[in-house]
Design an enzyme around this catalytic site. Structure first.
Site, PDB file in Angstrom:
ATOM      1  N   ALA A   1       0.760  -1.395  -0.147  1.00 35.90           N
ATOM      2  CA  ALA A   1       0.584  -0.051   0.321  1.00 35.90           C
ATOM      3  C   ALA A   1       0.801   1.350  -0.223  1.00 35.90           C
ATOM      4  O   ALA A   1       1.002   1.801   1.063  1.00 35.90           O
ATOM      5  CB  ALA A   1      -1.096   0.189   1.321  1.00 35.90           C
TER       6      ALA A   1
ATOM      7  N   HIS B   1       3.461   4.413  -0.405  1.00 40.22           N
ATOM      8  CA  HIS B   1       2.914   6.359  -0.662  1.00 40.22           C
ATOM      9  C   HIS B   1       3.831   6.642  -0.855  1.00 40.22           C
ATOM     10  O   HIS B   1       5.345   5.776  -0.268  1.00 40.22           O
ATOM     11  CB  HIS B   1       1.660   6.817   0.724  1.00 40.22           C
ATOM     12  CG  HIS B   1       2.741   6.336   1.380  1.00 40.22           C
ATOM     13  ND1 HIS B   1       3.686   6.557   2.436  1.00 40.22           N
ATOM     14  CD2 HIS B   1       1.859   5.141   2.910  1.00 40.22           C
ATOM     15  CE1 HIS B   1       3.313   6.144   3.400  1.00 40.22           C
ATOM     16  NE2 HIS B   1       3.087   5.311   4.091  1.00 40.22           N
TER      17      HIS B   1
ATOM     18  N   GLY C   1       5.824   8.386   1.293  1.00 41.07           N
ATOM     19  CA  GLY C   1       6.642   8.026   2.440  1.00 41.07           C
ATOM     20  C   GLY C   1       7.778   7.607   1.758  1.00 41.07           C
ATOM     21  O   GLY C   1       9.050   7.035   1.438  1.00 41.07           O
ATOM     22  N   HIS C   2       7.073   5.483   1.778  1.00 34.80           N
ATOM     23  CA  HIS C   2       7.922   4.371   0.911  1.00 34.80           C
ATOM     24  C   HIS C   2       8.539   5.260  -0.373  1.00 34.80           C
ATOM     25  O   HIS C   2       9.900   5.878  -0.267  1.00 34.80           O
ATOM     26  CB  HIS C   2       7.428   3.650   0.828  1.00 34.80           C
ATOM     27  CG  HIS C   2       6.115   2.879   1.461  1.00 34.80           C
ATOM     28  ND1 HIS C   2       4.841   3.038   2.074  1.00 34.80           N
ATOM     29  CD2 HIS C   2       6.155   2.400   2.832  1.00 34.80           C
ATOM     30  CE1 HIS C   2       4.435   2.319   2.242  1.00 34.80           C
ATOM     31  NE2 HIS C   2       4.864   2.111   3.144  1.00 34.80           N
TER      32      HIS C   2
ATOM     33  N   GLN D   1       2.694  -8.998  13.859  1.00 34.41           N
ATOM     34  CA  GLN D   1       2.829  -7.916  14.645  1.00 34.41           C
ATOM     35  C   GLN D   1       1.577  -6.996  14.513  1.00 34.41           C
ATOM     36  O   GLN D   1       1.476  -5.980  14.860  1.00 34.41           O
ATOM     37  CB  GLN D   1       4.125  -6.589  13.762  1.00 34.41           C
ATOM     38  CG  GLN D   1       2.972  -6.026  12.452  1.00 34.41           C
ATOM     39  CD  GLN D   1       4.676  -5.687  11.502  1.00 34.41           C
ATOM     40  OE1 GLN D   1       6.145  -6.179  11.291  1.00 34.41           O
ATOM     41  NE2 GLN D   1       4.443  -4.033  11.447  1.00 34.41           N
TER      42      GLN D   1
ATOM     43  N   GLY E   1      10.958   4.891   8.032  1.00 37.78           N
ATOM     44  CA  GLY E   1      10.078   6.174   8.187  1.00 37.78           C
ATOM     45  C   GLY E   1      10.468   6.837   9.586  1.00 37.78           C
ATOM     46  O   GLY E   1       9.801   6.601  10.929  1.00 37.78           O
TER      47      GLY E   1
ATOM     48  N   LYS F   1       7.931   8.753  10.980  1.00 39.64           N
ATOM     49  CA  LYS F   1       6.734   8.649  11.946  1.00 39.64           C
ATOM     50  C   LYS F   1       6.751   7.044  12.153  1.00 39.64           C
ATOM     51  O   LYS F   1       5.871   7.927  13.665  1.00 39.64           O
ATOM     52  CB  LYS F   1       5.442   8.405  10.494  1.00 39.64           C
ATOM     53  CG  LYS F   1       4.750   8.117  10.378  1.00 39.64           C
ATOM     54  CD  LYS F   1       2.886   8.004  10.037  1.00 39.64           C
ATOM     55  CE  LYS F   1       2.320   7.861  10.275  1.00 39.64           C
ATOM     56  NZ  LYS F   1       1.818   5.754  10.240  1.00 39.64           N
TER      57      LYS F   1
ATOM     58  N   SER G   1       0.439   7.191   5.371  1.00 36.53           N
ATOM     59  CA  SER G   1       0.165   6.667   6.072  1.00 36.53           C
ATOM     60  C   SER G   1      -0.650   5.275   5.196  1.00 36.53           C
ATOM     61  O   SER G   1      -2.000   6.180   5.213  1.00 36.53           O
ATOM     62  CB  SER G   1      -0.655   6.778   7.197  1.00 36.53           C
ATOM     63  OG  SER G   1      -0.723   5.416   7.972  1.00 36.53           O
TER      64      SER G   1
END
Lengths: 273, 273
Positions: A23, A25, A27-28, A52, A138, A140, A176
């Protein structure tokens, strides 16, 4: 994958590794760009790691966008996509787990028991499989990055853990994969996280030393947003130990976790004086 | 050490690794010989790992024979001795640990809580530091070898775990650094372990299928030796799962742990039908 990586190492090609749950975005993509600028080969993994996720978490509904992910990776010029099955990662009889004591019970750890053990274990596995010179995470997921740095150092994993800045939407919401769960109304409400962090950071930059005052201001702002259904934490932390601070330090972490409806969102900001 | 190992790997030289706690005996030397026969480079570590000793165990008195160990390693033609300090292996802030669930609570695990987590963690570190193609362990520590195999497979450590036969004194006592704790009288009494294991193995080879009968015979023999101060376990196990067996299988593990005075001794025998 391990043989491919070993082959690169034998030819003295450095590998940069970006582990993801798909998924993808921006950020990746920013992590991939950084990896490509610093390494000969860039490997990305897509693996939604079951260990996780807690029992009542969003494992089953976690967004799967494999086709568009692959297209994004091709456009970004990634050399290798590693996309294992859970049955290959955790075959029958699998019984090992890595815990990073202390760090894993704070912040998100209090609300997601076992989460960071699942993260540390799968990242150790992925690093051993992809054998990178550098792995990219990241900011985040700040606590995750601290725990992975600790795990890699403690277990003598020969890989540099690189933490890259959080990428945000135009209005400030941290990118995210879970933002896709939000309705338009919730999406607008989620901006309160960024505003609270920014306000806290501004207070500190303006000279506020009392971490309690910063914490109160952030919590007041979050409490004023009616679509916030639960504030899990919103406070001022030591970025190295993740301990809550009474007094602001030279380097201070502001971090928030909350729910809007059933969607859990986290964000953070580092403030350096 | 990591750089040395990486240098060998870049030159396609295979590394064989023999981790030890020093006080080297012929058991260790047999592992070294095996490593030398199968690899280009043989690395031995000497590290008395504090995290695998319990509070009331023999960490402080564990035999240290560094000078004679080094001489033995030179005579055996070992290429590299890796001898780290505890402060380098476990610097301030160290917080990671590896557990191998299930396997680590059986047999010795019941009597040495935390022991196998200490072992798994230090072996993971040592494998990451020395980066061997093969690592060598003695069958005498059978449970340890099962746990390390599991850990290496689970964490995708690119290393073959090789288990080598137990080396025994002329009269059958398994070689162990801890044998040096025994008085002459205790040393003679310790032979009851080998006799009990042998008797159990003979019963099985003679057709006994009832594991309970084998267990009883071994325990009767151990109970008859007055210098045995405590039998921790003496029974019949599945060598893969380490579960106690009711019925003998095609491959059966006989294993014993006991104390003579305050010295804890273990031994085992694999019986194949």
């Amino acid at each position: 994958m391990q043989q491919t990586s070993e082959g690169h190492r034998l030819r003295s090609r450095t590998i940069g590794f970006v582990p993801t749950m798909g998924a993808l975005h921006e950020g990746h993509i920013s992590l991939i760009k950084r990896s490509k600028s610093e390494n000969d080969i860039t490997v990305v993994s897509i693996f939604v790691n079951p260990t996780q996720f807690g029992l009542n978490e969003d494992f089953d509904k976690y967004p799967k966008e494999t086709d568009s992910d692959i297209q994004k990776l091709e456009e970004a010029g990634v050399d290798t996509l590693f996309m294992p099955d859970a049955s290959n990662m955790y075959p029958d009889g699998f019984s090992s787990s890595i815990t990073v004591g202390g760090l894993d019970s704070k912040l998100c750890g209090e609300f997601r028991p076992g989460h960071f053990s699942g993260v540390a274990t799968v990242v150790c596995k992925l690093l051993n499989i992809t054998r990178p010179a550098r792995a990219y995470f990241g900011q985040k997921d700040f606590q995750q990055s601290v725990i992975i740095k600790r795990m890699a150092a403690d277990l003598n994993i020969d890989c540099q853990i690189v933490v890259c800045p959080t990428i945000r939407e135009g209005d400030g919401l941290a990118k995210s994969s879970r933002n896709s769960y939000l309705s338009a109304e919730q999406r607008a409400a989620a901006l309160v996280i960024y505003r609270a962090l920014n306000t806290g950071a501004e207070m500190i930059r303006a000279g506020e030393k009392d971490a309690g005052a910063v914490k109160k201001q952030m919590n007041d702002m979050l409490a004023a947003e009616p679509l916030v259904s639960e504030v899990q934490y919103a406070s001022v932390y030591d970025p190295a130990t993740l301990d809550e601070l009474a007094e602001v330090k030279r380097e201070t972490l502001l971090a928030v976790a909350l729910r809007i409806g059933s969607t859990r969102l986290i964000d953070n900001m580092l403030v350096s004086l």
